[in-house]
Enzyme design. Structure first.
Site, PDB file in Angstrom:
ATOM      1  N   GLU A   7     -13.667  -8.680  -0.054  1.00 42.53           N
ATOM      2  CA  GLU A   7     -14.460  -7.454  -0.245  1.00 42.53           C
ATOM      3  C   GLU A   7     -14.714  -7.246  -1.738  1.00 42.53           C
ATOM      4  OE1 GLU A   7     -12.100  -4.444   1.696  1.00 42.53           O
ATOM      5  OE2 GLU A   7     -12.410  -5.318   3.664  1.00 42.53           O
ATOM      6  N   CYS A  65     -10.846   3.283   6.755  1.00 38.90           N
ATOM      7  CA  CYS A  65     -10.782   3.988   5.475  1.00 38.90           C
ATOM      8  C   CYS A  65     -12.069   4.744   5.166  1.00 38.90           C
ATOM      9  CB  CYS A  65     -10.466   3.006   4.348  1.00 38.90           C
ATOM     10  SG  CYS A  65     -11.564   1.568   4.301  1.00 38.90           S
ATOM     11  N   CYS A  66     -13.223   4.246   5.612  1.00 34.46           N
ATOM     12  CA  CYS A  66     -14.505   4.795   5.172  1.00 34.46           C
ATOM     13  C   CYS A  66     -14.854   6.161   5.763  1.00 34.46           C
ATOM     14  CB  CYS A  66     -15.622   3.791   5.449  1.00 34.46           C
ATOM     15  SG  CYS A  66     -15.464   2.240   4.528  1.00 34.46           S
ATOM     16  N   GLU A  84     -19.148  -2.028   0.640  1.00 32.22           N
ATOM     17  CA  GLU A  84     -18.344  -1.118   1.463  1.00 32.22           C
ATOM     18  C   GLU A  84     -18.629   0.339   1.099  1.00 32.22           C
ATOM     19  OE1 GLU A  84     -13.636  -0.007   2.210  1.00 32.22           O
ATOM     20  OE2 GLU A  84     -14.155  -1.934   1.280  1.00 32.22           O
ATOM     21  N   CYS A 127     -16.628   2.803   1.065  1.00 24.71           N
ATOM     22  CA  CYS A 127     -15.573   3.283   0.163  1.00 24.71           C
ATOM     23  C   CYS A 127     -15.811   2.849  -1.277  1.00 24.71           C
ATOM     24  CB  CYS A 127     -14.204   2.781   0.619  1.00 24.71           C
ATOM     25  SG  CYS A 127     -13.474   3.731   1.969  1.00 24.71           S
ATOM     26  N   ASP A 180       1.233  -1.269  -8.549  1.00 25.63           N
ATOM     27  CA  ASP A 180       0.818  -1.366  -7.159  1.00 25.63           C
ATOM     28  C   ASP A 180      -0.277  -2.407  -6.966  1.00 25.63           C
ATOM     29  OD1 ASP A 180      -0.698   0.352  -8.765  1.00 25.63           O
ATOM     30  OD2 ASP A 180      -1.605   1.333  -7.040  1.00 25.63           O
ATOM     31  N   GLY A 181      -0.415  -2.869  -5.724  1.00 25.56           N
ATOM     32  CA  GLY A 181      -1.460  -3.836  -5.412  1.00 25.56           C
ATOM     33  C   GLY A 181      -2.822  -3.191  -5.238  1.00 25.56           C
ATOM     34  N   HIS A 189       0.811  -1.229   0.000  1.00 26.02           N
ATOM     35  CA  HIS A 189       0.000   0.000   0.000  1.00 26.02           C
ATOM     36  C   HIS A 189       0.839   1.271   0.000  1.00 26.02           C
ATOM     37  CE1 HIS A 189      -3.198  -2.835   1.087  1.00 26.02           C
ATOM     38  NE2 HIS A 189      -4.085  -1.893   0.821  1.00 26.02           N
TER      39      HIS A 189
END
Length: 658
Positions: free
Chosen positions: A324, A420-421, A340, A342, A193-194, A143
């Site tokens: 997710e 994160c949300c 989610e 997000c 990136d992942g 990340h």
């Protein structure tokens, strides 16, 4: 299509409340959480002992990375992004409401981030504190680029709001570090990136600075993705670290990362839902900025699959807790899904960037659907409790006792181990003004995407145009727009005809007119002058929706909507065992606005019947012959976004129909 928005002030009663809630409640509350000063319970988003939930420690991590304190990194490897999204929300909030104290606080955070940044521009507290030797060596799970993207987005927003040069300088140094580290050069990493996010951020940095390298780098990451399907595995083999950066990630298939194919070959929405829509949002932006028609066509394919086969009626996406993620076409379970917060926010980003490419109402329709339902449903009405997962059906006992439903919360927690949300929602709500209008310079057209009471000053054909929009949406379907111009100006005003309106009436300066419907926008072409008035009247009929027959979870069921809202039933209004209630095929719905309920909402009542559990079922689980008895009842429905704000209990969006 571009914005050409000089200023926009939202005075809408519904949305001003939310934006003020962010300023007065969410931003201070989240700041206390990030500093571990809030007396709260941090919950795990599901039953998983590996989730860190003792504290946030996010600001403390920066102090340790900056050398101001001693200690170890705590929390997820992506914890830095919580601070960055908070900073971005502050940036937008300051553009709405000047606040010297808040700006000084944010400036101090930027100073702290500057101290944590390494000499070559690298910025990540986990790797700086714990494992500097593993920089960019574990990209599937690290990340690093995800966090970098969130800081760059925050820095761009903060510069645009406050003209803070320091934030932008940090962002450019960080982007330059990434640009030097990745590519096809001899000593560069040829990979990706992942978790997508840097790609989206780089387009914003390019748009601000006009530095071509940033757009090229975003395009590189997108086109590199999925071309070498051994990249993550090779990094895994070459990594000399003694522990995973995130435990349990090694088994994830490449579809989880959208790295199973080059992006132009991907035709279905796969993997982690947030990653997918962040990738698509970046693809749409790069397609626009680089004139990349192949990338735009790839966006269209992914959009079509997601919206027509893999999206919930509330604008939620992600059908399973495992990863997710998306699963397969028409697999949309209501009580084990993920949806989610997000992910719906990311879907809004994707929809808006598609709108910038091509004015089609379907994009704005989905943007509106996600905004009014899942997005704001992710936050309680007090601004201090949040959903990570947004179910369409919940029974508290199932969530407590079924391990497969531990992620389905029936009340909003105060905070999450993976947080994160909440800050993502804060930055969305404070940037809402960006989504209302778009300008098509070549066609001299202004597109109205959302109907929100506001005053906007836009530029078209080198002339300033002011639009004063007034509406009682989302409760009533009357929209009024008054123009103010420096001089008579010819342009097209295009009004979106929402998916929920079967008819409309359009009046200009007191006269009914007909307008051409082009891709869902009603085009009014004329020479506009000051005090021209448009009245757009949309019937707010109660709609009964059915799902595609292949959506097994919803067969024989209906969902109810009115305007942009999807409605749900709660146990507090209707008693327990909501699954026993049936609607008749021909029923009459009664709409009432209750100014005292849940901050003022419209409710819907409908006559129904509820199955009675008779004595014949005492100590009987299955019966070959059983009489079915019903009692009449009235089912009360409320807008989905405000469920779980009174007391815990059952909730359902899809209702059985006789």
């Amino acid at each position: 299509m571009s914005l050409h928005l000089q200023s926009l002030t939202i005075t809408d009663q519904f949305w001003s409340h939310y934006r003020e809630l962010v300023r007065t409640e969410m931003i201070p509350y989240q700041w206390n959480v990030l500093n571990d000063n809030a007396d709260i319970t941090i919950e795990k988003e599901r039953n998983d002992n590996s989730i860190p939930s003792e504290k946030s420690h996010a600001i403390e991590n920066f102090k340790i990375a900056a050398g101001l304190k001693q200690g170890n990194h705590y929390g997820w490897v992506f914890q830095d992004s919580d601070v960055y999204k908070w900073l971005e929300a502050v940036a937008y909030s300051l553009s709405i409401h000047a606040d010297t104290e808040l700006q000084e606080l944010a400036d101090g955070v930027i100073d702290l981030i500057s101290l944590a940044q390494e000499e070559d521009g690298y910025l990540n507290t986990y790797f700086s504190i714990e494992e500097p030797e593993r920089r960019f060596k574990k990209l599937a799970e690290s990340h690093e680029l995800y966090c970098a993207g969130h800081f760059i987005e925050a820095a761009v927003a903060y510069y645009e709001s406050t003209h803070n040069e320091k934030a932008l300088q940090i962002a450019c140094r960080l982007a330059d570090c990434i640009d030097a580290s990745f590519g096809k050069g001899e000593h560069q990493i040829q990979g990706y990136d992942g978790h997508e996010e840097i790609e989206l951020a780089l387009t914003k940095l390019y748009s601000l600075t006009k530095e071509q390298r940033y757009l090229n780098l975003s395009r590189y990451f997108l086109y590199e993705r999925g071309t070498d399907t051994t990249f993550f595995a090779r990094q895994q083999t070459e990594d000399t670290g003694t522990k995973p950066v995130i435990a349990g990630m090694s088994h994830r298939p490449l579809e989880y990362y959208q790295a199973h194919q080059p992006i132009l070959e991907q035709q279905t929405a796969e993997g982690h839902a947030v990653r997918l829509v962040y990738m698509c949002a970046a693809m749409a932006d790069v397609a626009l900025l680089a004139g990349d028609t192949a990338m735009l066509e790839a966006c269209r394919l992914l959009w079509k699959n997601m919206i027509t086969k893999r999206m919930y009626i509330t604008g939620g996406i992600g059908s399973t807790v495992d990863g997710e993620a998306f699963t397969l076409d028409y697999d949309l379970p209501n009580d084990t899904m993920y949806c989610e917060t997000c992910a719906s926010i990311g879907l809004i980003f994707f929809a808006f960037n598609m709108l910038k490419n091509e004015a089609r109402s379907e994009y704005a329709d989905v943007l509106e659907r996600a905004l009014y339902n899942t997005a704001i449903g992710g936050m309680a009405l007090d601004g201090k409790h949040f959903f990570y997962v947004n179910p369409l059906e919940v029974r508290p006992e199932n969530s407590r006792k079924d391990p497969g439903k531990s992620h389905v919360k029936f009340t909003r927690p105060e905070w999450f181990g993976c947080a994160c949300c909440p800050p993502n929602l804060a930055r969305l709500l404070t940037s809402l003004h960006k989504y209302i209008y778009m300008v098509q310079s070549e066609q001299k057209a202004i597109y109205t995407n959302l109907f929100i009471t506001s005053t906007a000053t836009l530029e078209i054909d080198h002339h300033k145009v002011q639009l004063e929009q007034t509406t009682n949406l989302p409760w009533e379907g009357h929209v009024s727009i008054v123009t103010q111009t420096e001089q008579p100006t010819a342009f097209t005003l295009a009004l979106r005809l929402p998916y929920w309106a079967d008819a409309y009436s359009l009046i200009v300066n007191g006269e009914h007119i007909e307008a051409e419907n082009i891709n869902g926008f009603l085009h009014i072409d004329r020479v506009w002058q000051s005090n021209d008035k448009i009245e757009f009247i949309l019937p707010m009929e109660i709609k009964q929706y059915t799902a595609h027959p292949l959506v097994r979870a919803d067969i024989g069921k209906v969902a109810i909507g009115r305007g942009p809202f999807i409605y749900c039933a709660e146990e507090v209004d209707n008693g327990e065992h909501l699954h026993l209630i049936q609607l008749n095929k021909d029923q009459t719905y009664q709409y009432t606005f209750d100014p005292q309920l849940l901050g003022g909402i419209g409710t819907i009542d409908v006559e129904a019947r509820k199955r009675i559990i008779t004595s014949q079922w005492e100590d009987v689980l299955y019966a070959s012959q059983a009489a079915t008895t019903y009692a009449p009842t009235t089912l009360r429905l409320i807008p989905y976004y405000c469920w779980a704000n009174r007391q815990s209990g059952e909730m359902r969006v899809w209702h059985n129909q006789a």
